[in-house]
Design a protein around this motif. Structure first.
Motif, PDB file in Angstrom:
ATOM      1  N   GLU A   1      31.948 -87.506  28.984  1.00  0.00           N
ATOM      2  CA  GLU A   1      33.065 -88.326  29.413  1.00  0.00           C
ATOM      3  C   GLU A   1      34.225 -88.452  28.407  1.00  0.00           C
ATOM      4  N   ASN A   2      34.044 -87.903  27.259  1.00  0.00           N
ATOM      5  CA  ASN A   2      35.470 -88.078  26.622  1.00  0.00           C
ATOM      6  C   ASN A   2      35.355 -86.859  25.437  1.00  0.00           C
ATOM      7  N   VAL A   3      34.744 -85.799  25.679  1.00  0.00           N
ATOM      8  CA  VAL A   3      34.661 -84.607  24.910  1.00  0.00           C
ATOM      9  C   VAL A   3      35.355 -83.554  25.618  1.00  0.00           C
ATOM     10  N   LEU A   4      36.152 -82.837  25.125  1.00  0.00           N
ATOM     11  CA  LEU A   4      37.056 -81.784  25.479  1.00  0.00           C
ATOM     12  C   LEU A   4      36.484 -80.357  25.209  1.00  0.00           C
ATOM     13  N   MET A   5      36.669 -79.249  25.942  1.00  0.00           N
ATOM     14  CA  MET A   5      36.091 -77.951  25.556  1.00  0.00           C
ATOM     15  C   MET A   5      37.531 -77.182  25.828  1.00  0.00           C
ATOM     16  N   THR A   6      37.713 -76.303  24.914  1.00  0.00           N
ATOM     17  CA  THR A   6      38.850 -75.191  24.755  1.00  0.00           C
ATOM     18  C   THR A   6      38.375 -74.215  23.955  1.00  0.00           C
ATOM     19  N   ASN A   7      39.560 -73.234  23.645  1.00  0.00           N
ATOM     20  CA  ASN A   7      39.323 -72.254  22.528  1.00  0.00           C
ATOM     21  C   ASN A   7      39.520 -72.696  21.152  1.00  0.00           C
ATOM     22  N   ASN A   8      38.787 -72.113  20.243  1.00  0.00           N
ATOM     23  CA  ASN A   8      39.139 -72.136  18.797  1.00  0.00           C
ATOM     24  C   ASN A   8      40.509 -71.675  18.527  1.00  0.00           C
ATOM     25  N   HIS A   9      41.246 -70.788  19.304  1.00  0.00           N
ATOM     26  CA  HIS A   9      42.686 -70.258  18.954  1.00  0.00           C
ATOM     27  C   HIS A   9      43.572 -71.140  19.854  1.00  0.00           C
ATOM     28  N   VAL A  10      43.036 -72.183  20.499  1.00  0.00           N
ATOM     29  CA  VAL A  10      44.069 -73.141  20.968  1.00  0.00           C
ATOM     30  C   VAL A  10      44.284 -74.360  20.055  1.00  0.00           C
ATOM     31  N   ILE A  11      42.867 -75.018  19.654  1.00  0.00           N
ATOM     32  CA  ILE A  11      42.665 -75.856  18.812  1.00  0.00           C
ATOM     33  C   ILE A  11      41.942 -75.611  17.744  1.00  0.00           C
ATOM     34  N   ASP A  12      42.299 -75.259  16.497  1.00  0.00           N
ATOM     35  CA  ASP A  12      41.841 -74.267  15.457  1.00  0.00           C
ATOM     36  C   ASP A  12      41.130 -75.399  14.365  1.00  0.00           C
ATOM     37  N   SER A  13      41.798 -76.504  14.345  1.00  0.00           N
ATOM     38  CA  SER A  13      41.378 -77.480  13.125  1.00  0.00           C
ATOM     39  C   SER A  13      41.724 -78.877  13.548  1.00  0.00           C
ATOM     40  N   MET A  14      41.380 -79.661  12.550  1.00  0.00           N
ATOM     41  CA  MET A  14      41.420 -81.180  12.747  1.00  0.00           C
ATOM     42  C   MET A  14      42.943 -81.502  12.930  1.00  0.00           C
ATOM     43  N   ARG A  15      43.615 -80.656  12.267  1.00  0.00           N
ATOM     44  CA  ARG A  15      45.067 -80.953  11.772  1.00  0.00           C
ATOM     45  C   ARG A  15      45.831 -80.708  13.204  1.00  0.00           C
ATOM     46  N   THR A  16      45.549 -79.457  13.627  1.00  0.00           N
ATOM     47  CA  THR A  16      46.114 -79.188  15.071  1.00  0.00           C
ATOM     48  C   THR A  16      45.688 -80.089  16.195  1.00  0.00           C
ATOM     49  N   ALA A  17      44.454 -80.506  16.111  1.00  0.00           N
ATOM     50  CA  ALA A  17      43.995 -81.543  17.096  1.00  0.00           C
ATOM     51  C   ALA A  17      44.713 -82.935  17.178  1.00  0.00           C
ATOM     52  N   LEU A  18      44.946 -83.358  15.704  1.00  0.00           N
ATOM     53  CA  LEU A  18      45.483 -84.658  15.756  1.00  0.00           C
ATOM     54  C   LEU A  18      47.018 -84.661  16.150  1.00  0.00           C
TER      55      LEU A  18
ATOM     56  N   ASP B   1      34.312 -73.051  16.453  1.00  0.00           N
ATOM     57  CA  ASP B   1      33.748 -71.879  15.972  1.00  0.00           C
ATOM     58  C   ASP B   1      34.631 -70.644  16.121  1.00  0.00           C
ATOM     59  N   GLU B   2      35.207 -69.961  15.242  1.00  0.00           N
ATOM     60  CA  GLU B   2      36.164 -68.796  15.586  1.00  0.00           C
ATOM     61  C   GLU B   2      35.255 -67.878  16.193  1.00  0.00           C
ATOM     62  N   GLU B   3      34.135 -67.409  15.836  1.00  0.00           N
ATOM     63  CA  GLU B   3      33.702 -66.253  16.194  1.00  0.00           C
ATOM     64  C   GLU B   3      33.370 -66.312  17.832  1.00  0.00           C
ATOM     65  N   LEU B   4      32.970 -67.373  18.188  1.00  0.00           N
ATOM     66  CA  LEU B   4      32.741 -67.692  19.754  1.00  0.00           C
ATOM     67  C   LEU B   4      34.111 -68.232  20.262  1.00  0.00           C
ATOM     68  N   ASP B   5      34.973 -68.466  19.589  1.00  0.00           N
ATOM     69  CA  ASP B   5      35.972 -68.812  19.951  1.00  0.00           C
ATOM     70  C   ASP B   5      36.036 -70.114  20.910  1.00  0.00           C
ATOM     71  N   PHE B   6      35.316 -71.060  20.464  1.00  0.00           N
ATOM     72  CA  PHE B   6      35.322 -72.295  21.224  1.00  0.00           C
ATOM     73  C   PHE B   6      35.684 -73.881  20.321  1.00  0.00           C
ATOM     74  N   THR B   7      36.125 -74.867  20.679  1.00  0.00           N
ATOM     75  CA  THR B   7      36.317 -76.036  20.278  1.00  0.00           C
ATOM     76  C   THR B   7      35.767 -77.193  21.280  1.00  0.00           C
ATOM     77  N   LEU B   8      35.190 -78.002  20.569  1.00  0.00           N
ATOM     78  CA  LEU B   8      34.754 -79.123  21.365  1.00  0.00           C
ATOM     79  C   LEU B   8      35.275 -80.436  20.508  1.00  0.00           C
ATOM     80  N   VAL B   9      36.054 -81.249  21.329  1.00  0.00           N
ATOM     81  CA  VAL B   9      36.891 -82.049  20.367  1.00  0.00           C
ATOM     82  C   VAL B   9      36.911 -83.528  21.237  1.00  0.00           C
ATOM     83  N   ALA B  10      36.496 -84.840  20.718  1.00  0.00           N
ATOM     84  CA  ALA B  10      36.673 -86.046  21.524  1.00  0.00           C
ATOM     85  C   ALA B  10      38.226 -86.378  21.709  1.00  0.00           C
ATOM     86  N   LEU B  11      38.414 -87.298  22.921  1.00  0.00           N
ATOM     87  CA  LEU B  11      39.599 -87.726  23.250  1.00  0.00           C
ATOM     88  C   LEU B  11      39.627 -89.170  23.059  1.00  0.00           C
TER      89      LEU B  11
END
Length: 590
Positions: free
Chosen positions: A115-132, A165-175
């Motif tokens: 409902e409120n978790v987004l999946m994208t690549n690590n190279h798109v959103i690689d850290s908390m700082r970028t996500a914020l 995770d950089e190796e599998l190049d994924f990021t999960l982050v809440a909205l």
């Protein structure tokens, strides 16, 4: 909940493009290696036959020609196929990547997996700082008249949930919900992720819904043949452009089979592509299955919503030493059976943010003391120690070697990286000599040198050691058996200073001491000490610090902990609400 963050450098266009280039080179290497190691046709048939058995379980019973499509014998689809694709596309968004100043760096694609978790690549959103700094835009597409649809924009909320995770190049982050929007993330639906393998075969076709070049939502339907399936990646021939990173790759049942992340560049012709590459969803789910026991209760709740059928397993290392090997820890009946003092209770929110051991417990027992760790802060919520003055041993400090506790994840404990080249000490929360008594005094001394028992304290604060509160209490309590139970911990505040980009430094520490006085009555006293004016500049810190005796209820208020009935035995519970400055030991009220 800040998994996989090695650094939080500010994102830039150059760094973003360099990461894309590196990923493309890795994709080409995998493509070439796989092409040279192709198995025999017989082996492929065996694999395909085995995979088809599990694939049948994912098909709709009413789709009578689904297996014929999979086997390449039919191109017929029910008209509902297009509607299913439209529904799946609702949960896909454009991601605007921004720097600290809000400037546009690049774009990617993402999709909701709960409902409120987004999946994208690590190279798109690689850290908390970028996500914020970045935002997610839903419904960024044209209508049937090729006019822009109204979009809904949401901020990312990595402080609630963030795994990358950089190796599998994924990021999960809440909205975050947007209070000014008519719709919230949950209104766009989400794509259910299936953990099992077998969702796609070589020779089948995939579809991709994406935001190419950061433009309106677009789709490539069944023009994308899967050429190879590797352990963690699949290769397919499809039309994708920059900005499509983070797109879901669908099979014919609109089940997500991969996370698109890169093109495979043509080594012989610049700016042309020989294939595209995606990370298999089964590999991403396997990542969580392997690491499941390392996550907090709150993280596990999010993971369970994303992968409802996760096959959890763990790989314990029998060679890892357990700190004490003695099932003792804090004893709630230490002061006597009639004076039971339980561990402080955690709020429901705090229980979601503790570090669990493999046995499901979050209470770390050591010799004569116990610790409960806050996962997101990597520090203790509290420590609890039993002190026996009659059996105390004077064991000299032989060194300053600290160790991680192997029962919880290493990244759930602040280590030496925090304390290097500054005025921060590894402050013992359970003071080294407090549990050092009885036959196991040496083991107790060693147990205090775990990072779980440390907290960053300015050297001026740490060296004064709380005005030696425990020494004074033991000396002046006139207790017939000189026994005291002491609870200690930091105060976590949202405005605590962030040091070196990722360490949040507590500015205040508390202590609650419980004993039985000579008249047989219990006494529970609480203390608060601040280093707030010391840590604003860690390199040039100076200034006074103060210690206060405060009501036990005040500690409960600022920490969220529940000390049960201890307030009833607090000598200043009804005298001072703000606390009293302790300038010398004789100022303490017992």
């Amino acid at each position: 909940m800040l998994r996989g963050i090695i650094e939080q450098k500010e994102i830039s266009k150059e760094r973003f493009e360099a990461k894309q280039d590196q990923i493309q080179k890795q994709a080409l290497k995998r493509f070439i290696e796989n092409d040279s190691k192709r198995n025999s046709n017989l082996e492929k048939i065996d694999i395909k036959d085995n995979t088809l058995k599990s694939r049948r379980k994912l098909l709709n019973d009413y789709d009578s020609i689904a297996m014929e499509r999979i086997m390449g014998k039919s191109d017929l689809f029910p008209i509902s196929y297009l509607q299913m694709g439209t529904n799946s596309g609702n949960s896909i968004c454009r991601i605007q990547i921004r720097d600290d100043r809000g400037s546009f760096i690049g774009s990617g694609t993402g999709f909701l997996v709960s409902e409120n978790v987004l999946m994208t690549n690590n190279h798109v959103i690689d850290s908390m700082r970028t996500a914020l700094n970045s935002i997610a835009e839903f419904n960024y597409q044209d209508d049937v008249n090729f006019m822009p649809c109204p979009t809904c924009t949401f901020r990312l909320n990595p402080e609630q949930f963030f795994v990358t995770d950089e190796e599998l190049d994924f990021t999960l982050v809440a909205l975050k919900d947007n209070p000014s929007s008519d719709k919230q993330p949950k209104d766009f639906g989400h794509l259910h992720l299936v953990a099992e393998e077998g969702k796609i075969l070589e020779g089948e076709y995939v579809s991709i819904i994406q935001h190419p070049n950061g433009g309106p939502k677009a789709v490539t339907i069944r023009e994308n043949k899967v050429s190879s399936i590797l352990d963690d990646f699949i290769h397919y021939l499809t039309d994708t452009e920059p900005g499509s990173s983070g797109s879901p790759v669908f099979n014919d049942q609109w089940i997500v089979v991969a996370l698109h992340h890169s093109g495979v560049p043509n080594p012989n012709k610049k700016n042309t592509w020989i294939a595209n590459e995606g990370i298999r969803i089964s590999s991403i789910s396997n990542y969580f299955a392997k690491k499941y026991n390392n996550f907090t209760a709150e993280e596990k709740m999010f993971i369970g919503e994303i992968f409802s059928n996760l096959d959890i397993f763990s790989e314990p290392n029998p060679s890892d030493p357990i700190p004490s090997q003695i099932d003792v820890g804090y004893d709630s009946t230490f002061l006597g059976l009639d004076y039971k003092v339980d561990l402080p209770g955690l709020s429901e929110e705090m229980k979601k943010d503790v570090s669990y051991m493999d046995n499901g417990s979050y209470v770390l027992d050591y010799t004569h003391f116990s610790i409960v760790m806050c996962r997101s802060r990597c520090l203790a919520y509290f420590t609890a120690v039993n002190i026996d003055g009659n059996q105390a041993k004077n064991i000299k400090r032989s060194g300053d070697s600290w160790n991680f506790d192997p029962r919880i994840p290493t990244d759930a404990q602040y280590g030496d990286e925090l304390y290097a080249k500054n005025d921060l000490d590894r402050g013992h929360l359970v003071r080294r000599l407090d549990p050092v008594w009885g036959d196991k005094a040496i083991q107790a001394n060693n147990d205090t040198f775990h990072f779980t028992n440390s907290s960053p304290q300015h050297k001026n604060l740490n060296q004064k050691i709380w005005l030696d509160l425990e020494n004074y209490i033991l000396k002046n309590a006139q207790n017939h058996n000189l026994k005291v139970s002491v609870f200690t911990g930091p105060v976590f505040r949202s405005d605590d200073m962030i040091y070196r980009g990722k360490f949040k430094i507590p500015a205040e520490f508390w202590k609650v001491a419980v004993m039985i006085k000579d008249d047989g009555k219990m006494s529970a006293t609480a203390y608060l000490q601040t280093q707030k004016n010391m840590i604003e500049n860690l390199e040039f810190a100076y200034g006074e610090y103060k210690t206060y005796q405060v009501p036990v209820a005040r500690i409960e208020e600022i920490t969220g902990l529940d000390f049960g009935e201890l307030s009833q035995y607090d000598p200043i519970a009804n005298i001072e609400s703000a606390g009293m400055v302790i300038g010398a030991p004789e100022h303490i009220k017992l």
